[in-house]
Scaffold this motif. Structure first.
Motif, PDB file in Angstrom:
ATOM      1  N   HIS A   1      -4.939 -13.844   5.622  1.00 20.47           N
ATOM      2  CA  HIS A   1      -4.086 -12.788   5.084  1.00 20.47           C
ATOM      3  C   HIS A   1      -4.242 -11.521   5.927  1.00 20.47           C
ATOM      4  O   HIS A   1      -5.340 -11.160   6.321  1.00 20.47           O
ATOM      5  CB  HIS A   1      -4.458 -12.505   3.629  1.00 20.47           C
TER       6      HIS A   1
ATOM      7  N   PRO B   1       4.506 -13.233   3.152  1.00 24.62           N
ATOM      8  CA  PRO B   1       4.387 -12.119   2.205  1.00 24.62           C
ATOM      9  C   PRO B   1       4.076 -10.801   2.903  1.00 24.62           C
ATOM     10  O   PRO B   1       4.395  -9.736   2.392  1.00 24.62           O
ATOM     11  CB  PRO B   1       3.220 -12.534   1.297  1.00 24.62           C
TER      12      PRO B   1
ATOM     13  N   TYR C   1     -17.243  -8.457   4.251  1.00 19.88           N
ATOM     14  CA  TYR C   1     -17.168  -9.841   3.811  1.00 19.88           C
ATOM     15  C   TYR C   1     -18.603 -10.348   3.730  1.00 19.88           C
ATOM     16  O   TYR C   1     -19.130 -10.913   4.677  1.00 19.88           O
ATOM     17  CB  TYR C   1     -16.300 -10.661   4.773  1.00 19.88           C
TER      18      TYR C   1
ATOM     19  N   HIS D   1      -4.327  -8.499   5.175  1.00 22.31           N
ATOM     20  CA  HIS D   1      -5.278  -7.512   4.648  1.00 22.31           C
ATOM     21  C   HIS D   1      -6.701  -7.806   5.093  1.00 22.31           C
ATOM     22  O   HIS D   1      -7.493  -6.896   5.326  1.00 22.31           O
ATOM     23  CB  HIS D   1      -5.195  -7.464   3.117  1.00 22.31           C
ATOM     24  N   ASP D   2      -7.031  -9.085   5.212  1.00 20.89           N
ATOM     25  CA  ASP D   2      -8.366  -9.433   5.714  1.00 20.89           C
ATOM     26  C   ASP D   2      -8.524  -9.000   7.170  1.00 20.89           C
ATOM     27  O   ASP D   2      -9.573  -8.498   7.572  1.00 20.89           O
ATOM     28  CB  ASP D   2      -8.602 -10.945   5.601  1.00 20.89           C
TER      29      ASP D   2
ATOM     30  N   ARG E   1     -10.210  -2.664  -1.246  1.00 15.49           N
ATOM     31  CA  ARG E   1      -9.868  -4.048  -1.557  1.00 15.49           C
ATOM     32  C   ARG E   1     -10.236  -4.450  -2.976  1.00 15.49           C
ATOM     33  O   ARG E   1     -10.308  -5.637  -3.282  1.00 15.49           O
ATOM     34  CB  ARG E   1     -10.550  -4.972  -0.541  1.00 15.49           C
TER      35      ARG E   1
ATOM     36  N   HIS F   1       3.792  -5.205   3.903  1.00 21.66           N
ATOM     37  CA  HIS F   1       5.194  -5.557   4.161  1.00 21.66           C
ATOM     38  C   HIS F   1       5.910  -4.429   4.888  1.00 21.66           C
ATOM     39  O   HIS F   1       7.096  -4.519   5.163  1.00 21.66           O
ATOM     40  CB  HIS F   1       5.916  -5.949   2.879  1.00 21.66           C
TER      41      HIS F   1
ATOM     42  N   GLN G   1      10.467  -5.456   2.652  1.00 21.06           N
ATOM     43  CA  GLN G   1      10.270  -6.722   1.919  1.00 21.06           C
ATOM     44  C   GLN G   1      11.361  -7.749   2.213  1.00 21.06           C
ATOM     45  O   GLN G   1      11.043  -8.916   2.421  1.00 21.06           O
ATOM     46  CB  GLN G   1      10.174  -6.456   0.419  1.00 21.06           C
TER      47      GLN G   1
ATOM     48  N   LEU H   1       2.755  -7.135  -4.175  1.00 20.61           N
ATOM     49  CA  LEU H   1       2.818  -6.311  -2.967  1.00 20.61           C
ATOM     50  C   LEU H   1       2.175  -6.982  -1.763  1.00 20.61           C
ATOM     51  O   LEU H   1       2.572  -6.777  -0.639  1.00 20.61           O
ATOM     52  CB  LEU H   1       2.164  -4.952  -3.211  1.00 20.61           C
ATOM     53  N   CYS H   2       1.153  -7.796  -2.000  1.00 20.90           N
ATOM     54  CA  CYS H   2       0.511  -8.436  -0.848  1.00 20.90           C
ATOM     55  C   CYS H   2       0.657  -9.949  -0.884  1.00 20.90           C
ATOM     56  O   CYS H   2       0.274 -10.638   0.057  1.00 20.90           O
ATOM     57  CB  CYS H   2      -0.953  -8.040  -0.741  1.00 20.90           C
ATOM     58  N   GLY H   3       1.240 -10.484  -1.969  1.00 16.37           N
ATOM     59  CA  GLY H   3       1.481 -11.920  -2.010  1.00 16.37           C
ATOM     60  C   GLY H   3       0.298 -12.747  -2.482  1.00 16.37           C
ATOM     61  O   GLY H   3       0.344 -13.974  -2.410  1.00 16.37           O
TER      62      GLY H   3
ATOM     63  N   GLY I   1      -3.648 -16.397  -0.612  1.00 14.36           N
ATOM     64  CA  GLY I   1      -3.784 -14.974  -0.375  1.00 14.36           C
ATOM     65  C   GLY I   1      -4.988 -14.673   0.478  1.00 14.36           C
ATOM     66  O   GLY I   1      -5.438 -15.529   1.252  1.00 14.36           O
ATOM     67  N   CYS I   2      -5.506 -13.480   0.310  1.00 11.29           N
ATOM     68  CA  CYS I   2      -6.571 -13.039   1.195  1.00 11.29           C
ATOM     69  C   CYS I   2      -7.899 -13.677   0.826  1.00 11.29           C
ATOM     70  O   CYS I   2      -8.075 -14.243  -0.249  1.00 11.29           O
ATOM     71  CB  CYS I   2      -6.684 -11.522   1.155  1.00 11.29           C
ATOM     72  N   ALA I   3      -8.832 -13.592   1.743  1.00  9.63           N
ATOM     73  CA  ALA I   3     -10.151 -14.199   1.564  1.00  9.63           C
ATOM     74  C   ALA I   3     -10.857 -13.621   0.347  1.00  9.63           C
ATOM     75  O   ALA I   3     -11.538 -14.344  -0.388  1.00  9.63           O
ATOM     76  CB  ALA I   3     -10.989 -13.971   2.830  1.00  9.63           C
TER      77      ALA I   3
END
Lengths: 406, 119
Positions: free
Chosen positions: A343, A375, B4, A345-346, B101, A362, A366, B34-36, B59-61
């Protein structure tokens, strides 16, 4: 050639560290950093000249008015326009809302159409959605090719006698695509439609001449071009601005006021209700001076060098998907990408640990992300203070993200 | 690279209780549009106790590791106890999550709370 070392010395924030590392700022597409020339111009205004504009009959007010109007003249010269065609707003978003509201009142009615593209930032989409809803008009979206370019065939088909407005972004804030505004304008003008351009990502990065583009209205922000936040510009052809009804109303934008009615001031003041962002305009003037002294051709060349290096590095990594044109010349200085199965964000959080600031999300686009089937995405964007070494630092940090999470 | 924590990386690479349950008593989906990020949480409850649990999602980790860890934390616990579960319980178990986060980390807990309120 831009002397990047000398440029960097002008940006105080580049001296700071983030998470123990020198800041590598790769998010100028969101907002640019500010040189001391801009910071000092704003501070000097407040320290030495602060007063409201266009009203006071005293020395300070005259000085503040001169500085404000001088900033307008500088911005006008910067994009090849006349000063009375420059409307100061609080940013691109307000400028585009003004355009949509006032054009809507002037010429959009039930059954009329507004053409937009699928790569618009929300700021150049939602005002038109709202207009269509208000007037019973239809919004006609134009798609994007698999190469990330505007589908000009689809655009030609979308434009008809019912089209009143064509709204398009000059440089996509996600794909980086540079759209052919002169061609878009030619198609639109054939049917008498007005062309509105979101130039938030182009005016800061490319030499832009509004006459050559052939648009009718064009919006951009100060804060993405080394200037302060809270100042933006709507450029418009004078004859169109004169016809457009005002958007925000109140003080300053009037000529005569009775209890039950009012008449409007001349352009551009008709569109500048209330006390304008004076210090911010003065700061934008200083930013324009700074960019002009570098030369916009050189600014473009510098962006291009960094974009080419980034694209090359990203495309040779098989765990990376790049969005938008693969030719650097077809793009502005932004590159969006994703790491397989990770992702965005990561990616952004891990890069931040190394002092590298990138955007992930996004990017206020979007519908475009839906079209791409993702996404969100990562985005790096450059400006005059970025170096090839920073690109390399970013690319090698990306390899470490892949090792950690891939 | 430290936001992490090892526990997050470990759960990201080897998610626990991932998949679906047949005929779950609680089946809830929570998303962050918003971020899926999406987390689906399914519980089988017997005598007021979480007998079995599965999660699924993307999604994210951080969101997915948090979901995996949460399933470990709630298995075998009485629902009454889970209703009092605080954000800190999950965040501490994750080894701490950076400020930017928190939303990701707390997504599965929001799913659990939504599921419990309708259970």
């Amino acid at each position: 050639m831009i002397d990047v070392k000398a440029v960097r010395a002008d940006f105080p924030i580049l001296e700071r560290k983030v998470n123990g590392r020198p800041l590598v700022y790769l998010d100028s597409g969101a907002t640019s950093q500010k040189p001391r020339q801009v910071i000092e111009a704003v501070a000097r205004f407040y320290r030495e000249h602060n007063a409201n504009v266009h009203r006071g009959l005293y020395q300070l007010a005259a000085e503040a008015t001169d500085l404000y109007e001088e900033a307008r003249a500088k911005v006008a010269r910067f994009i090849g326009a006349a000063p009375e065609e420059i409307v100061f707003t609080h940013g691109t978003t307000e400028a585009l809302n003004l355009a949509a509201y006032s054009l809507g009142e002037l010429l959009v009615g039930e059954g009329d159409e507004v053409v937009v593209t699928a790569m618009e930032h929300h700021a150049n989409l939602i005002p038109w959605q709202q207009l269509a809803r208000r007037k019973g008009a239809r919004l006609v979206p134009v798609g994007v090719t698999p190469e990330g370019e505007l589908d000009l065939g689809e655009l030609a088909e979308a434009i008809s006698d019912r089209t009143k407005v064509v709204a398009a972004v000059h440089v996509s804030n996600v794909l980086g695509t540079i759209n052919p505004v002169p061609e878009i304008a030619e198609l639109a003008h054939k049917v008498g439609a007005v062309v509105v351009v979101d130039a938030a990502q182009s005016v800061p990065h490319l030499p832009v001449s509004v006459r050559e583009l052939g648009a009718d209205l064009l919006a951009f922000s100060g804060h993405k071009m080394l200037g302060p936040t809270g100042i933006g510009v709507l450029w418009g052809r004078k004859e169109l601005l004169e016809k457009l009804p005002p958007f925000l109303t109140g003080g300053e934008m009037i000529r005569e006021v009775w209890l039950d009615r009012a008449t409007w001031n001349d352009v551009p003041y008709k569109f500048e209700a209330g006390t304008p962002p004076v210090a911010q305009a003065v700061g934008l003037g200083a930013a324009v001076d700074y960019l002009s002294s570098l030369g916009m051709e050189e600014v473009r060349r510098h962006d291009l060098e960094l974009t080419a290096r980034t694209l090359e590095g990203l495309l040779e990594r098989d765990y990376v998907t790049v969005y938008g044109p693969t030719e650097p010349e077809a793009r502005g200085g932004v590159v969006a990408f994703n790491l397989r199965g990770i992702h965005p964000h990561d990616v952004a959080t891990l890069l931040d640990q190394e002092g590298i600031a990138i955007r992930a999300g996004h990017h206020c686009a979007q519908p475009l992300h839906r079209l791409l089937g993702i996404p969100a995405s990562c985005r790096v964007s450059f400006y005059v203070y970025n170096t090839p070494e920073e690109v390399d630092t970013f690319l090698s940090a990306l390899d470490r993200v892949w090792e950690a999470l891939g | 690279m430290s936001p992490y924590e090892e526990v997050i990386l470990e759960h990201w690479r080897n998610p626990r209780n991932k998949g679906r349950l047949d005929a779950p008593d609680v089946d809830v989906v929570e998303a962050n549009p918003l971020c899926g990020d999406v987390v689906r949480l399914q519980l089988r409850v017997r005598d007021g106790v979480v007998e079995d649990v599965r999660f699924d999602g993307r999604g994210c980790a951080i969101s997915q590791a948090a979901a995996s860890l949460l399933t470990d934390m709630i298995k075998g616990k009485p629902l009454a106890e889970l209703k009092g579960m605080k954000d800190e319980h999950l965040l501490d178990a994750l080894g701490g999550v950076i400020r930017t986060r928190l939303n990701c980390a707390l997504l599965p807990l929001r799913a659990l709370r939504k599921g419990l309120s309708s259970a």
